[in-house]
Write an enzyme that holds these catalytic residues in place. Structure first.
Site, PDB file in Angstrom:
ATOM      1  N   SER A 112      -1.864   4.794   6.198  1.00 57.29           N
ATOM      2  CA  SER A 112      -0.605   3.829   6.114  1.00 57.29           C
ATOM      3  C   SER A 112       0.346   4.933   6.538  1.00 57.29           C
ATOM      4  O   SER A 112       0.384   6.093   6.793  1.00 57.29           O
ATOM      5  CB  SER A 112      -0.549   4.191   4.395  1.00 57.29           C
ATOM      6  OG  SER A 112       1.006   3.699   4.066  1.00 57.29           O
ATOM      7  N   HIS A 120       8.230   9.328  -1.812  1.00 57.30           N
ATOM      8  CA  HIS A 120       8.129   7.920  -1.522  1.00 57.30           C
ATOM      9  C   HIS A 120       7.646   7.082  -2.613  1.00 57.30           C
ATOM     10  O   HIS A 120       6.906   7.555  -3.622  1.00 57.30           O
ATOM     11  CB  HIS A 120       7.257   7.806  -0.338  1.00 57.30           C
ATOM     12  CG  HIS A 120       7.063   6.634   0.293  1.00 57.30           C
ATOM     13  ND1 HIS A 120       6.664   5.363  -0.154  1.00 57.30           N
ATOM     14  CD2 HIS A 120       7.485   6.239   1.709  1.00 57.30           C
ATOM     15  CE1 HIS A 120       6.735   4.221   0.747  1.00 57.30           C
ATOM     16  NE2 HIS A 120       7.504   4.845   1.630  1.00 57.30           N
ATOM     17  N   LYS A 132      -3.973   9.862   0.939  1.00 53.13           N
ATOM     18  CA  LYS A 132      -4.204   9.602   2.031  1.00 53.13           C
ATOM     19  C   LYS A 132      -4.081  10.353   3.309  1.00 53.13           C
ATOM     20  O   LYS A 132      -4.865  10.648   4.209  1.00 53.13           O
ATOM     21  CB  LYS A 132      -3.342   8.222   2.538  1.00 53.13           C
ATOM     22  CG  LYS A 132      -3.765   6.931   1.806  1.00 53.13           C
ATOM     23  CD  LYS A 132      -2.797   5.803   2.292  1.00 53.13           C
ATOM     24  CE  LYS A 132      -3.268   4.528   1.601  1.00 53.13           C
ATOM     25  NZ  LYS A 132      -4.740   4.119   2.034  1.00 53.13           N
TER      26      LYS A 132
END
Length: 227
Positions: A112, A120, A132
């Site tokens: 991502s 975020h 991630k």
């Protein structure tokens, strides 16, 4: 002649599109999905393996004999905030370990945009961007021939994609643009055919006003700007 390609997360909105694009390119595909997941009817005749990523034996058997793996697994927003840790970090590590055990050398990971950032809004869903990035790092340190594709905001739009250009950049260059899942799927298949994408994090977004270029062309430009 195509390759034998395993696709994990193949029942997801991005994963099944990766499978469709792989088939268009003449590849043999093996679809790895959860036991209760459903596939589109046009993929029902593919080589299908239903398994849990935590089952090492089943995972090894599913990847045995494959030339490459596209990891399109990803945690979905839910009340279970442990999902990103289990899927985007541990799940990626489990698949990497299996690749090393059975000899699958080439791996493309769908990650991502903004992976690794703490501040975020997406991190409200179980610190998903943090996990991630940990998954990405596990792949980077694996010794495999890896590519990470970091797409922007995903949408399901399918119309007019043949005229849409993709903006390819290196890591941490883009923030908030969007891209259709179909184009992300095509990026994954293109990366498999582009040796210069090995060992690279590639961020991708798209816009109808962008000139269409290949990933190989984009990487030459990225390398020239970095030198």
């Amino acid at each position: 002649m195509g390759i034998k390609l395993a696709i994990s997360g193949a029942s997801g909105k991005t994963g099944y599109r990766v499978a469709e694009e792989a088939l268009k390119e003449g590849n043999q595909v093996r679809l790895l999905i959860r036991p209760n997941s459903h596939l589109p009817d046009n993929l029902s005749q593919c080589d299908l393996r239903r398994l849990s990523l935590a089952d090492e034996t089943a995972l090894d058997e599913a990847l045995e004999g494959c030339d490459a793996l596209v990891l399109a697994t990803g945690a979905r927003p839910s009340a279970d905030l442990t999902g990103p840790a289990r899927v985007d970090a541990l799940g990626v590590r489990q698949q990497i370990a299996s690749c090393k055990r059975v000899g699958v050398k080439r791996v493309v990971l769908v990650s991502s945009l903004c992976a690794g950032r703490w501040l975020h809004p997406l991190n409200l869903f179980g610190l998903i961007l943090v996990w991630k990035r940990l998954g990405e790092q596990a792949l980077e340190q694996s010794g495999l021939d890896w590519t990470v594709i970091r797409p922007g905001g995903l949408n399901d739009r399918e119309e007019n994609l043949e005229k849409e250009g993709i903006l390819f950049t290196g890591a941490d260059c883009q923030e908030d643009a969007r891209i259709p899942r179909r184009l992300v799927a095509r990026c994954c298949i293109e990366a498999l055919k582009t040796p210069s994408s090995i060992g690279r994090i590639i961020e991708v977004t798209s816009d109808p006003d962008l000139k269409r270029i290949t990933l190989q062309q984009a990487l030459k430009t990225i390398n020239a700007l970095a030198s």
